[in-house]
Design an enzyme around this catalytic site. Structure first.
Site, PDB file in Angstrom:
ATOM      1  N   LYS A  48      -6.281  13.325  13.352  1.00  0.00           N
ATOM      2  CA  LYS A  48      -5.243  13.367  12.326  1.00  0.00           C
ATOM      3  C   LYS A  48      -4.833  11.947  11.890  1.00  0.00           C
ATOM      4  O   LYS A  48      -5.217  10.958  12.528  1.00  0.00           O
ATOM      5  CB  LYS A  48      -4.041  14.145  12.882  1.00  0.00           C
ATOM      6  CG  LYS A  48      -4.361  15.607  13.220  1.00  0.00           C
ATOM      7  CD  LYS A  48      -3.099  16.324  13.692  1.00  0.00           C
ATOM      8  CE  LYS A  48      -3.401  17.742  14.153  1.00  0.00           C
ATOM      9  NZ  LYS A  48      -2.167  18.436  14.603  1.00  0.00           N
ATOM     10  N   TYR A  60      -4.331  25.157   7.086  1.00  0.00           N
ATOM     11  CA  TYR A  60      -3.155  25.555   7.867  1.00  0.00           C
ATOM     12  C   TYR A  60      -2.498  26.823   7.318  1.00  0.00           C
ATOM     13  O   TYR A  60      -1.306  27.062   7.579  1.00  0.00           O
ATOM     14  CB  TYR A  60      -2.149  24.406   7.928  1.00  0.00           C
ATOM     15  CG  TYR A  60      -2.520  23.315   8.940  1.00  0.00           C
ATOM     16  CD1 TYR A  60      -2.725  23.630  10.289  1.00  0.00           C
ATOM     17  CD2 TYR A  60      -2.645  21.988   8.556  1.00  0.00           C
ATOM     18  CE1 TYR A  60      -3.052  22.649  11.221  1.00  0.00           C
ATOM     19  CE2 TYR A  60      -2.960  20.995   9.494  1.00  0.00           C
ATOM     20  CZ  TYR A  60      -3.164  21.342  10.829  1.00  0.00           C
ATOM     21  OH  TYR A  60      -3.480  20.365  11.754  1.00  0.00           O
ATOM     22  N   ASN A  67       0.556  14.878  16.961  1.00  0.00           N
ATOM     23  CA  ASN A  67      -0.193  15.119  18.199  1.00  0.00           C
ATOM     24  C   ASN A  67      -1.685  14.800  18.106  1.00  0.00           C
ATOM     25  O   ASN A  67      -2.495  15.293  18.873  1.00  0.00           O
ATOM     26  CB  ASN A  67       0.071  16.539  18.700  1.00  0.00           C
ATOM     27  CG  ASN A  67      -0.365  17.586  17.702  1.00  0.00           C
ATOM     28  OD1 ASN A  67      -1.023  17.268  16.706  1.00  0.00           O
ATOM     29  ND2 ASN A  67      -0.031  18.835  17.959  1.00  0.00           N
ATOM     30  N   HIS A  98      -6.732  17.929  16.043  1.00  0.00           N
ATOM     31  CA  HIS A  98      -6.822  19.376  15.830  1.00  0.00           C
ATOM     32  C   HIS A  98      -8.124  19.872  16.447  1.00  0.00           C
ATOM     33  O   HIS A  98      -9.149  19.209  16.326  1.00  0.00           O
ATOM     34  CB  HIS A  98      -6.844  19.692  14.326  1.00  0.00           C
ATOM     35  CG  HIS A  98      -7.250  21.111  14.040  1.00  0.00           C
ATOM     36  ND1 HIS A  98      -6.337  22.144  14.043  1.00  0.00           N
ATOM     37  CD2 HIS A  98      -8.471  21.679  13.801  1.00  0.00           C
ATOM     38  CE1 HIS A  98      -6.991  23.286  13.798  1.00  0.00           C
ATOM     39  NE2 HIS A  98      -8.273  23.026  13.646  1.00  0.00           N
ATOM     40  N   GLU A 109     -13.323  27.391   9.941  1.00  0.00           N
ATOM     41  CA  GLU A 109     -12.841  26.020   9.717  1.00  0.00           C
ATOM     42  C   GLU A 109     -14.005  25.061   9.471  1.00  0.00           C
ATOM     43  O   GLU A 109     -13.912  24.173   8.620  1.00  0.00           O
ATOM     44  CB  GLU A 109     -12.009  25.550  10.919  1.00  0.00           C
ATOM     45  CG  GLU A 109     -10.687  26.293  11.035  1.00  0.00           C
ATOM     46  CD  GLU A 109      -9.862  25.874  12.251  1.00  0.00           C
ATOM     47  OE1 GLU A 109     -10.318  24.994  13.020  1.00  0.00           O
ATOM     48  OE2 GLU A 109      -8.754  26.413  12.431  1.00  0.00           O
TER      49      GLU A 109
END
Ligand code: DAT
Ligand code: MG
Length: 150
Positions: A9, A49, A112, A115, A126
């Site tokens: 990310k 998402y 965080n 993913h 995905e």
């Protein structure tokens, strides 16, 4: 062999943690079969998402994931979905086990770092969202025979 989608990310890119995170996945023995830097747009972020649409953190999540280039990768290995998830740690770094990526390098649930797909079914969907078939390579490594006893 199972495949899963990994995204490093914006916080991983901005904090210079790409190499560290990729290294942890590599050292575990997982195989990288596709990898690229991309800048997600709002449409892709919302599709990726979609399951979280309507939740209070959704808008912030979309803003964050589109705030910088990211790294997208396809990771392959026996049980790759779960292996990656366990290497990442719990969603909230505050409760992730030490030794996991999120516990060792992050503080906040919204920052965080990584993913990873949460099921084989979602991994397939995905991966299709981020990669064409031609971008995913089928290759063998000499070390693969050192990684299992069978
Ligand atoms: P994971 O990324 O572990 O699969 P998830 O799918 O439940 O977790 O949520 C996707 C991302 O959304 C997560 O990595 C960070 C963000 N997020 C989840 N819950 C949140 C919350 N309560 N507050 C802020 N961000 C949250
Ligand atoms: Mg998830």
């Amino acid at each position: 062999m199972q495949q899963t989608l990994v995204l490093l990310k914006p916080d991983a890119v901005q904090r210079g943690l790409m190499g560290e995170i990729i290294s942890r996945l590599e050292r575990r023995g997982l195989k990288i079969v596709a990898m690229k830097m991309i800048w997600m747009d709002e449409a892709l972020a919302k599709r990726h998402y979609a399951i979280h649409e309507g939740k209070p953190f959704f808008a912030g999540l979309v803003d964050f994931i589109t705030s910088s280039p990211i790294i997208a990768a396809v990771i392959e290995g026996e049980n790759a979905v779960e292996m990656v998830r366990r290497t990442m740690g719990e969603t909230d770094p505050a409760i992730a086990n030490p030794g996991t990526i999120r516990a060792d390098f992050a503080l906040d649930i919204g920052r965080n770092l990584i993913h990873g797909s949460d099921s084989e079914e979602n991994a397939v969907k995905e991966i299709e969202l981020f990669f064409s078939k031609k971008e995913i390579f089928d290759y063998s490594r000499d070390i693969d025979k050192c990684l299992t006893g069978s």
